[in-house]
Scaffold this active site. Structure first.
Site, mmCIF file in Angstrom:
data_model
loop_
_atom_site.group_PDB
_atom_site.id
_atom_site.type_symbol
_atom_site.label_atom_id
_atom_site.label_comp_id
_atom_site.label_asym_id
_atom_site.label_seq_id
_atom_site.Cartn_x
_atom_site.Cartn_y
_atom_site.Cartn_z
ATOM 1 N N THR A 101 -12.770 -2.532 -1.577
ATOM 2 C CA THR A 101 -13.274 -3.039 -2.862
ATOM 3 C C THR A 101 -14.536 -3.831 -2.540
ATOM 4 O OG1 THR A 101 -11.095 -3.139 -3.869
ATOM 5 C CG2 THR A 101 -12.755 -4.579 -4.816
ATOM 6 N N SER A 156 -9.040 -6.302 1.842
ATOM 7 C CA SER A 156 -9.210 -4.843 1.844
ATOM 8 C C SER A 156 -10.691 -4.533 2.014
ATOM 9 C CB SER A 156 -8.709 -4.241 0.535
ATOM 10 O OG SER A 156 -9.232 -2.924 0.416
ATOM 11 N N ASN A 210 -4.772 -6.940 7.624
ATOM 12 C CA ASN A 210 -5.088 -5.729 6.865
ATOM 13 C C ASN A 210 -5.724 -4.710 7.829
ATOM 14 O OD1 ASN A 210 -5.725 -4.001 4.623
ATOM 15 N ND2 ASN A 210 -5.764 -5.831 3.345
ATOM 16 N N GLY A 242 0.815 -1.216 0.000
ATOM 17 C CA GLY A 242 0.000 0.000 0.000
ATOM 18 C C GLY A 242 0.845 1.261 0.000
HETATM 19 C C1 LIG Z 1 -2.802 4.242 2.761
HETATM 20 C C2 LIG Z 1 -2.839 2.752 2.906
HETATM 21 C C3 LIG Z 1 -2.934 1.976 1.776
HETATM 22 C C4 LIG Z 1 -2.952 0.594 1.890
HETATM 23 N N1 LIG Z 1 -3.035 -0.157 0.767
HETATM 24 C C5 LIG Z 1 -2.992 -1.506 0.861
HETATM 25 C C6 LIG Z 1 -2.999 -2.297 -0.289
HETATM 26 O O1 LIG Z 1 -3.041 -1.800 -1.419
HETATM 27 N N2 LIG Z 1 -2.963 -3.646 -0.135
HETATM 28 C C7 LIG Z 1 -2.895 -4.244 1.096
HETATM 29 O O2 LIG Z 1 -2.831 -5.472 1.183
HETATM 30 N N3 LIG Z 1 -2.859 -3.493 2.222
HETATM 31 C C8 LIG Z 1 -2.915 -2.155 2.127
HETATM 32 N N4 LIG Z 1 -2.885 -1.410 3.255
HETATM 33 C C9 LIG Z 1 -2.833 -2.099 4.563
HETATM 34 C C10 LIG Z 1 -1.409 -2.244 5.073
HETATM 35 O O3 LIG Z 1 -0.632 -3.042 4.229
HETATM 36 C C11 LIG Z 1 -1.407 -2.871 6.472
HETATM 37 O O4 LIG Z 1 -1.925 -4.175 6.403
HETATM 38 C C12 LIG Z 1 -2.254 -2.066 7.455
HETATM 39 O O5 LIG Z 1 -2.112 -0.691 7.224
HETATM 40 C C13 LIG Z 1 -1.853 -2.361 8.891
HETATM 41 O O6 LIG Z 1 -0.506 -2.034 9.127
HETATM 42 P P1 LIG Z 1 -0.058 -0.643 9.815
HETATM 43 O O7 LIG Z 1 -0.885 -0.462 11.056
HETATM 44 O O8 LIG Z 1 1.417 -0.825 10.081
HETATM 45 O O9 LIG Z 1 -0.330 0.418 8.826
HETATM 46 C C14 LIG Z 1 -2.878 -0.020 3.171
HETATM 47 C C15 LIG Z 1 -2.778 0.790 4.309
HETATM 48 C C16 LIG Z 1 -2.755 2.156 4.192
HETATM 49 C C17 LIG Z 1 -2.650 2.990 5.440
#
Ligand SMILES: Cc1cc2nc3c(=O)[nH]c(=O)nc-3n(C[C@H](O)[C@H](O)[C@H](O)COP(=O)(O)O)c2cc1C
Length: 358
Positions: A184, A181, A248, A67
């Site tokens: 979607t 996610s 996620n 992401g």
């Molecule tokens: C802006 C943003 C975009 C993200 N896009 C994706 C994505 O495209 N695919 C995915 O599997 N996770 C996506 N995530 C989730 C992150 O990979 C992660 O699983 C989630 O943010 C929890 O981790 P964190 O608390 O360290 O951010 C996204 C998170 C954020 C904040």
């Protein structure tokens, strides 16, 4: 050597729209990867900090979550910052714009983010091109996270994943089926056990465990009932995939649409991770990559003590900058000394041995 103080930079950047800042930062990082050495003081030492995760050798136990670099534009920068592995995507077969803006929101006081991006990305061909180019330069493992296009029907969702399997089977170091996610419509329904089984069968029909040479992970939501998480663990084992990525983002409808990450997610995500680690005691060959609210060495340590190895971060990087990694590295150094071992690999082995006798 760290010359650019992230706190100062953040004070400026946080005055602007979050997505604008994100896009600008990725562009800059992609073009000038050498800036990394001005922002990070991590010592890259694969022998000391490297760990085996499936068939990949992570250079450091903390990787970058999907992401952040959706189109694989800044992998060299992130590898120079010190991430042990980098997951790019989510990529969909065709390019798509994602949901309407604004779709990225900061909760500054809570070190958290809400996003409803909706898999905005430049599509699989562009990502593959970028991946091939960067793999000539870096040796850090690069995983590719797969999703379905918004316009692909639920019935045909698996076809999108199969296309991506075909396209990336030779070049991604690991691949991730992202069914989790919240942005979607209907994607999370693919986590229903019966649907998952059918879809896993399709994948195995096309790519048997022996022909698909890359590690395969399933990324799951923190909003699943723990009983369902257990069923997914069983399926991942039955189909001989490499493991799970948990978790996620979580939904908190009272805050609005989208998924929440960072501190507000930590507790829920950790509950799911610890549940999976308990289940994995019966099948130690399966991997769990832990993600969701990880922001300090204490978070990593709690994960290790429960039997985990590799973690990923995203939101804490936005709030703390690359010094997040050097802080974790400094504390790893202390723990290695206290435990009289030279490498993270040895430390994790000792923890695993001690757990066997619990
Ligand atoms: C802006 C943003 C975009 C993200 N896009 C994706 C994505 O495209 N695919 C995915 O599997 N996770 C996506 N995530 C989730 C992150 O990979 C992660 O699983 C989630 O943010 C929890 O981790 P964190 O608390 O360290 O951010 C996204 C998170 C954020 C904040």
């Amino acid at each position: 050597m760290k010359i650019v103080p992230y706190d100062l930079l953040k004070n400026v950047l946080f005055n602007f729209d979050p997505e604008l800042v994100h896009d600008f930062s990725i562009k800059l990082a992609g073009r000038y990867s050498a800036i990394a050495s001005l922002m990070s003081s991590v010592t890259i030492d694969k022998l000391k900090y490297g760990i085996n995760v499936g068939s990949c050798n992570w250079h450091f136990p903390v990787g970058l979550a999907a992401g952040m670099d959706k189109d694989c534009q800044a992998v060299e920068f992130f590898s120079r910052v010190g991430f042990g592995a980098i997951e790019v995507g989510t990529v969909t077969p065709l390019p798509q714009l994602g949901n309407d803006k604004p779709r990225l929101f900061r909760y500054k006081d809570e070190n958290s983010i809400r996003n409803k991006m909706g898999f905005n990305n430049r599509g699989s061909e562009e990502l593959l091109k970028n991946l091939l180019a960067v793999k000539k330069i870096v040796d850090v493992p690069v995983g590719v996270n797969f999703g379905k296009n918004k316009l692909t029907s639920q019935k045909d969702a698996i076809k999108d994943y199969l296309k991506l399997f075909d396209l990336f089977q030779n070049d991604a170091d690991y691949v991730v089926m992202n069914f989790s996610s919240p942005n979607t419509p209907g994607l999370r329904d693919l986590q229903q056990i019966d649907r998952m089984r059918e879809n896993f069968q399709e994948i195995r029909k096309q790519h048997s465990a022996s022909t698909f040479r890359r590690d395969i992970y399933v990324k799951i939501s923190p909003d699943l009932a723990l009983a369902d998480v257990s069923e997914i663990v069983k399926l991942v084992k039955e189909f001989s995939f490499t493991g799970l990525i948990a978790t996620n983002t979580t939904i908190m409808p009272e805050r609005g649409e989208g998924g929440i990450s960072g501190e507000l997610l930590k507790k829920k995500s950790e509950t799911v991770r610890f549940h999976i680690l308990d289940e994995l005691r019966e099948c130690p060959e399966l991997q769990l990559i832990g993600v969701g609210g990880v922001s300090t060495f204490d978070d990593v340590w709690r994960f290790w003590k429960r039997g985990g190895k590799a973690v990923q971060v995203l939101t804490s990087l936005i709030f703390n900058g690359p010094s997040l990694l050097s802080q974790i590295q400094n504390e790893i150094d202390v723990v290695l000394k206290l435990n009289l071992v030279a490498t993270v690999g040895e430390l994790l082995q000792n923890i695993a041995q001690a757990k066997k006798h619990e």
